[in-house]
Design an enzyme around this catalytic site. Structure first.
Site, PDB file in Angstrom:
ATOM      1  N   GLU A  98       0.628   3.061  -1.913  1.00  0.00           N
ATOM      2  CA  GLU A  98       1.767   3.632  -1.207  1.00  0.00           C
ATOM      3  C   GLU A  98       3.048   3.433  -2.012  1.00  0.00           C
ATOM      4  O   GLU A  98       3.165   2.483  -2.780  1.00  0.00           O
ATOM      5  CB  GLU A  98       1.959   2.939   0.147  1.00  0.00           C
ATOM      6  CG  GLU A  98       0.789   3.070   1.078  1.00  0.00           C
ATOM      7  CD  GLU A  98       0.927   2.159   2.287  1.00  0.00           C
ATOM      8  OE1 GLU A  98       1.998   1.542   2.459  1.00  0.00           O
ATOM      9  OE2 GLU A  98      -0.041   2.065   3.060  1.00  0.00           O
ATOM     10  N   CYS A 118      -4.267  -6.469  -2.577  1.00  0.00           N
ATOM     11  CA  CYS A 118      -3.597  -7.673  -3.083  1.00  0.00           C
ATOM     12  C   CYS A 118      -4.469  -8.881  -2.770  1.00  0.00           C
ATOM     13  O   CYS A 118      -5.085  -8.957  -1.703  1.00  0.00           O
ATOM     14  CB  CYS A 118      -2.225  -7.833  -2.425  1.00  0.00           C
ATOM     15  SG  CYS A 118      -1.272  -9.235  -3.072  1.00  0.00           S
ATOM     16  N   CYS A 122      -1.244 -12.957   2.160  1.00  0.00           N
ATOM     17  CA  CYS A 122      -0.144 -13.407   3.016  1.00  0.00           C
ATOM     18  C   CYS A 122      -0.414 -12.952   4.456  1.00  0.00           C
ATOM     19  O   CYS A 122      -0.819 -11.812   4.692  1.00  0.00           O
ATOM     20  CB  CYS A 122       1.188 -12.858   2.509  1.00  0.00           C
ATOM     21  SG  CYS A 122       1.559 -13.403   0.822  1.00  0.00           S
ATOM     22  N   CYS A 342       4.465  -2.496   3.578  1.00  0.00           N
ATOM     23  CA  CYS A 342       3.490  -2.296   2.508  1.00  0.00           C
ATOM     24  C   CYS A 342       2.057  -2.320   3.013  1.00  0.00           C
ATOM     25  O   CYS A 342       1.660  -3.245   3.709  1.00  0.00           O
ATOM     26  CB  CYS A 342       3.644  -3.388   1.456  1.00  0.00           C
ATOM     27  SG  CYS A 342       5.317  -3.585   0.893  1.00  0.00           S
TER      28      CYS A 342
END
Length: 350
Positions: A98, A118, A122, A342
């Site tokens: 994106e 990723c 997180c 994100c």
């Protein structure tokens, strides 16, 4: 015979010297490289047949030797206020990434990705929740900027700022990320000034040190989100590898080596890291450091139960930091209605 599309090199993956070598390999005079470079990065041409400064033979050679696009835009969402546009791209291997365009009064800021997925995991990040797929090439990073630069050109506008805060951890794809910045920074091409870039990291200390040693003018932001190890490790698992004390020492070394201010990002989560005590703890942590804190109420994601703080609490958090001498800005939340945080579209696509 023409090489299959996905095997041809992407034109945006080439540095200028690479392009010069490629032009020579095609049996053409080397000065043609400058014409191609300007066509791609100044005129924003993405079809070699449209590079009218070149002869037909060379245009055909370029078309058969290189890809001029790798990003297939499959979904575009615009926020209700018209200030944010988010695009979901599919890569040739069907991975999804994106990028986001944000309009401000005098600026057009892009938020771009450096990885598909990723590995940082997180807690509140949709990209982290989808896991790591692969690194992007430098050209795939560059092309996100080119895509929106073309759109802005049709509006008589230009890209003014690029924040490398999209999908992925830029410092886990360090070489490609910085090669992309260098390509976009080239004065004979897009000529985006180094200070118009901000790279955001969750705090990978060896890469912060490497970045500091290069003494670039590119801005550095660190996603902090907590001022003690227990809370930060629960939100950002990387903190177990690079805990706060070591991270802050690395940040102080960065400022000392470069003389540049560092930015700390802080997503305000209701009742978790938005209390007065959290602000006071953060102020103590950052005391004496040339820095700026960007706070932003959390962008909600499906797999994290935390909620955004209120505007009133954000203001109180900011006031405490400023009282303690720490500059702070409350960033505008953009594109909540289109899931502009994100990875939210890409994780659904994957």
């Amino acid at each position: 015979m023409e090489t299959p599309n996905e095997q041809r090199p992407l034109i945006y993956d080439l540095s200028f010297s690479d392009l010069q070598e490629a032009v020579k390999a095609l049996g053409e005079p080397v000065f043609r490289a400058k014409q191609i470079w300007q066509a791609v990065y100044v005129d924003l041409i993405s079809d070699p047949e449209e590079i009218t400064t070149l002869g037909k033979s060379l245009r055909q050679k370029l078309g058969s030797s290189f890809r001029f696009t790798s990003l297939n835009p499959i979904t575009t969402l615009s926020s209700s206020d018209g200030h944010t546009i988010k695009t979901l791209f599919e890569l040739p291997d069907k991975r999804a990434i994106e990028a986001v365009l944000m309009y401000y009064d005098e600026r057009q800021t892009l938020c771009i990705s450096t990885q598909a997925g990723c590995a940082m995991n997180c807690a509140f990040c949709a990209t982290g929740q989808m896991g790591f797929k692969r690194n992007l090439t430098s050209g795939e990073i560059v092309e996100q900027v080119i895509f929106y630069a073309k759109q802005l050109k049709s509006e008589q506008k230009v890209v003014t700022n690029v924040v490398i805060m999209g999908m992925g951890e830029p410092f886990s794809n360090y070489e490609a990320t910085l090669a992309a910045v260098d390509r976009l920074n080239d004065p004979t091409g897009m000529n985006l000034g180094a200070r118009r870039f901000t790279i955001s990291t969750v705090g990978i200390i060896p890469m912060i040190e490497k970045f500091a040693s290069e003494k670039r003018q590119v801005n550095l932001a660190v996603s902090l989100h907590a001022a003690n190890d227990e809370l930060r490790s629960s939100l950002l698992p990387i903190n177990k590898t690079y805990p706060i004390f070591a991270l802050l020492q690395s940040c102080r070394n960065y400022v000392e080596q470069t003389g540049r201010r560092i930015t700390f990002e802080w997503a305000l989560i209701d009742g978790i890291n938005d209390r007065d005590s959290d602000a006071l703890e953060l102020a103590e942590l950052l005391k004496g450091l040339l820095c700026h804190v960007n706070v932003i109420p959390l962008n909600p994601t499906n797999n994290f139960s935390g909620q955004a703080t209120t505007q009133k609490r954000a203001e109180a958090f900011k006031a405490i930091l400023e009282t303690k001498g720490i500059p702070c800005t409350i960033r505008l939340r953009r594109g909540i209605d289109i899931k502009a945080g994100c990875g939210q579209l890409a994780s659904q696509h994957e």
